[in-house]
Design an enzyme around this catalytic site. Sequence first.
Site, PDB file in Angstrom:
ATOM      1  N   GLU A   1       8.705   2.426   0.362  1.00 33.40           N
ATOM      2  CA  GLU A   1       8.710   1.271  -0.195  1.00 33.40           C
ATOM      3  C   GLU A   1       8.414   0.180   1.092  1.00 33.40           C
ATOM      4  OE1 GLU A   1      10.784  -0.464  -3.991  1.00 33.40           O
ATOM      5  OE2 GLU A   1      11.983  -0.873  -2.446  1.00 33.40           O
TER       6      GLU A   1
ATOM      7  N   ASP B   1      -3.060   0.461  -7.727  1.00 31.98           N
ATOM      8  CA  ASP B   1      -3.394  -0.145  -6.443  1.00 31.98           C
ATOM      9  C   ASP B   1      -3.979  -1.543  -6.957  1.00 31.98           C
ATOM     10  OD1 ASP B   1      -3.975  -0.817  -3.682  1.00 31.98           O
ATOM     11  OD2 ASP B   1      -6.205  -0.571  -4.081  1.00 31.98           O
ATOM     12  N   HIS B   2      -3.310  -2.727  -6.449  1.00 31.44           N
ATOM     13  CA  HIS B   2      -3.539  -4.095  -6.978  1.00 31.44           C
ATOM     14  C   HIS B   2      -3.248  -4.316  -8.266  1.00 31.44           C
ATOM     15  CE1 HIS B   2      -5.357  -4.081  -2.811  1.00 31.44           C
ATOM     16  NE2 HIS B   2      -5.527  -5.384  -2.893  1.00 31.44           N
TER      17      HIS B   2
ATOM     18  N   HIS C   1       7.416  -9.745  -6.770  1.00 33.79           N
ATOM     19  CA  HIS C   1       7.277  -9.547  -5.141  1.00 33.79           C
ATOM     20  C   HIS C   1       6.303  -8.223  -5.213  1.00 33.79           C
ATOM     21  CE1 HIS C   1      10.592  -6.841  -5.631  1.00 33.79           C
ATOM     22  NE2 HIS C   1      10.274  -6.385  -4.456  1.00 33.79           N
TER      23      HIS C   1
ATOM     24  N   HIS D   1       5.807  -5.670  -8.389  1.00 31.85           N
ATOM     25  CA  HIS D   1       6.866  -4.927  -9.313  1.00 31.85           C
ATOM     26  C   HIS D   1       8.116  -6.097  -9.243  1.00 31.85           C
ATOM     27  CE1 HIS D   1      10.137  -2.823  -6.985  1.00 31.85           C
ATOM     28  NE2 HIS D   1       9.560  -3.695  -6.054  1.00 31.85           N
TER      29      HIS D   1
ATOM     30  N   HIS E   1       4.872  -4.790  -2.493  1.00 33.21           N
ATOM     31  CA  HIS E   1       4.814  -3.949  -1.520  1.00 33.21           C
ATOM     32  C   HIS E   1       3.354  -3.201  -1.052  1.00 33.21           C
ATOM     33  CE1 HIS E   1       9.235  -4.063  -1.365  1.00 33.21           C
ATOM     34  NE2 HIS E   1       9.297  -3.713  -2.530  1.00 33.21           N
TER      35      HIS E   1
ATOM     36  N   CYS F   1      15.260  -8.350  -5.661  1.00 34.01           N
ATOM     37  CA  CYS F   1      14.216  -7.540  -6.109  1.00 34.01           C
ATOM     38  C   CYS F   1      14.145  -7.821  -7.654  1.00 34.01           C
ATOM     39  CB  CYS F   1      14.603  -5.953  -6.066  1.00 34.01           C
ATOM     40  SG  CYS F   1      14.710  -5.403  -4.263  1.00 34.01           S
TER      41      CYS F   1
END
Lengths: 139, 139, 139, 139, 139, 139
Positions: free
Chosen positions: C126, C79-80, C39, C14, C41, C33
Amino acid sequence: MVHITRRERFNAAHRLFRSEWDDEKNLEIFGKCSNPNWHGHNYELFVTVKGKLNPETGFVLNLKELSRIIQTKIIQKVDHKNINIEVDFMQGKLASSENLAIAIWEELLPEIVKLGVQLHCVKLFETENNFVEYYGDGY
Amino acid sequence: MVHITRRERFNAAHRLFRSEWDDEKNLEIFGKCSNPNWHGHNYELFVTVKGKLNPETGFVLNLKELSRIIQTKIIQKVDHKNINIEVDFMQGKLASSENLAIAIWEELLPEIVKLGVQLHCVKLFETENNFVEYYGDGY
Amino acid sequence: MVHITRRERFNAAHRLFRSEWDDEKNLEIFGKCSNPNWHGHNYELFVTVKGKLNPETGFVLNLKELSRIIQTKIIQKVDHKNINIEVDFMQGKLASSENLAIAIWEELLPEIVKLGVQLHCVKLFETENNFVEYYGDGY
Amino acid sequence: MVHITRRERFNAAHRLFRSEWDDEKNLEIFGKCSNPNWHGHNYELFVTVKGKLNPETGFVLNLKELSRIIQTKIIQKVDHKNINIEVDFMQGKLASSENLAIAIWEELLPEIVKLGVQLHCVKLFETENNFVEYYGDGY
Amino acid sequence: MVHITRRERFNAAHRLFRSEWDDEKNLEIFGKCSNPNWHGHNYELFVTVKGKLNPETGFVLNLKELSRIIQTKIIQKVDHKNINIEVDFMQGKLASSENLAIAIWEELLPEIVKLGVQLHCVKLFETENNFVEYYGDGY
Amino acid sequence: MVHITRRERFNAAHRLFRSEWDDEKNLEIFGKCSNPNWHGHNYELFVTVKGKLNPETGFVLNLKELSRIIQTKIIQKVDHKNINIEVDFMQGKLASSENLAIAIWEELLPEIVKLGVQLHCVKLFETENNFVEYYGDGY
């Protein structure tokens, strides 16, 4: 009013099933948790009480006392036991985490009240992915 | 040479005892772990393999493949099972963590070898305080 | 009334930024960020529902059902993935943990209600140091 | 309304005792925690604030700001310190986790309010088995 | 040959300093760890031993025995103590994690050897970010 | 000889793919990790060095120094970055955990050697279920 929590652990076997259902019906409803030969868990139990501080000690209550109660009333009865067969306070109940948390609450409540504090929450981890919390029947 | 590790988990019942000993002798040697009505654990299994990198993929091996092998050869046989009664590769063996780790190694080894990598370590947590590691019989 | 919680995880990319601001302004407000190249998480999601026990099963609800809903409505979509670009329920929203938790609540709520229980909390980690909790807009 | 939590850590020495009691009385009440030569902990502190989202940022507040406040008002004063001797906001108080959590709440409250959000909870772990939570005196 | 590990914990105060240096020099070398009024930690200790399995028990050794030794020789001497002042086996030594791990090894070794197994590793966590491991002086 | 380990963390985006393969081929080999819009992780990095104790300090090395090196040479370059695009020491390499661990080793080695200690292991967690370890090319 401060909340204070003590963690205790126990390792036990259990099985989810209803005796009036056959294995097939139990398997349909409870899945692999109904395995007739049992399975087990490392349960983690967090007991939270709340109350005013004792100005002499700076404590809500002495955690050794809380730990002793949890050990005596719960851990000694469930640790390295079969929850379905051997635990007096689970007799006649389905051995789900929900029922176990409620039963632990009911076992602890009279002892906690004697200490002059309120029982706030019983939190029970069955696995790292699943846990239940019970706040009493007035919640 | 790089080491790569996959964690998988299973929940199972077991009991430490020797059938040729009576309950009293079993209790003396194995303590509460010999409870005739079983107890259980959330086992955590870490399987470490090592090998050279595949230059095309940057992988020692595809972790999905490693996970699939651990699931097929181990987890499906032990998860929500009774280790003493239901696990083929533990028949005739004491259900200690040590024996379980060695048996898991022996089950995994032929499959791991086929992938062109070496099995390095089977690490098995029984509780947060106790774990065993097995590096093969050549160690 | 018992609370029950299921943990699920997802790994996503994100970026925090407003398209009407230039990179400098985004950097000033959102710091690292806002990195234009993204980047990511390992998010941990805890979904808590509450309800009365089903006396037949001893369950608030079947956790497999809750897990299936979270997987279908949330995990398969995030996810991914890139939260800013690829997640339908985050379109037009800043990809903060707060907005993500609220959006997850709104995605889950209709499905949870159908099960006859209440959605109590969406908790989203996070990092190990930062998490948000959302209890619905009536809170 | 969304809750957001920041974790910070500190390592400190302390002792539970009342100066008007002799070592024997302190030992009776506080046990090994009254050791005159001190002992210590890796404390984990979770500070939860709540508020409405800023529509421009998608934040309740900027966590860097919350972290900075916790660092400045708390961590710099307690980390690698003796809580009984060196921490201004603990002077004249028993160094229990309960008192420490309340004092941290009181130190943080004026700074948190300035940010336009509410302080919701101060949660303090003394060990992996013991923690306290304080929600303010209106709770 | 199987490795088996037992975790035990202790909470202690300490200080890094050399008495022949003044506070300024100690501060320069040891930073905040040299605080004259002490600080402390929740130490986590992992003791790993290795040996052949006892075919009767399926154990390398009885973990209760290992736990008892660690409790008697180490935990009772360091838990809720000041490592610099009160721990006999640390007298005259800098209270670094490295020296503490080596001293724990030397205290445990004679007792472990009597059990017919080898001491493999003493691993000591000072914080979640820092730990040391000692494998003996032949390593 | 004592081993000492420092943990540091970073949050980054990445993608597993080969530019000479099309998206379909990348998807076949790398699965969802090849998502063209990236995904990301909270990486945990454990760097272990070993050496003799400095008798003056009781240290293998000052952990602040080790932390500073890891921060400067690694974390500042990868934290809140896109590993494929923005990290100089990963240019031209597949962004697998294996390659990342090896590259981190190579970045750290010259700096670690200057401190008079040996680099022993770079351990990198991508998720709670997957990690790699690299011990250098002489292993």
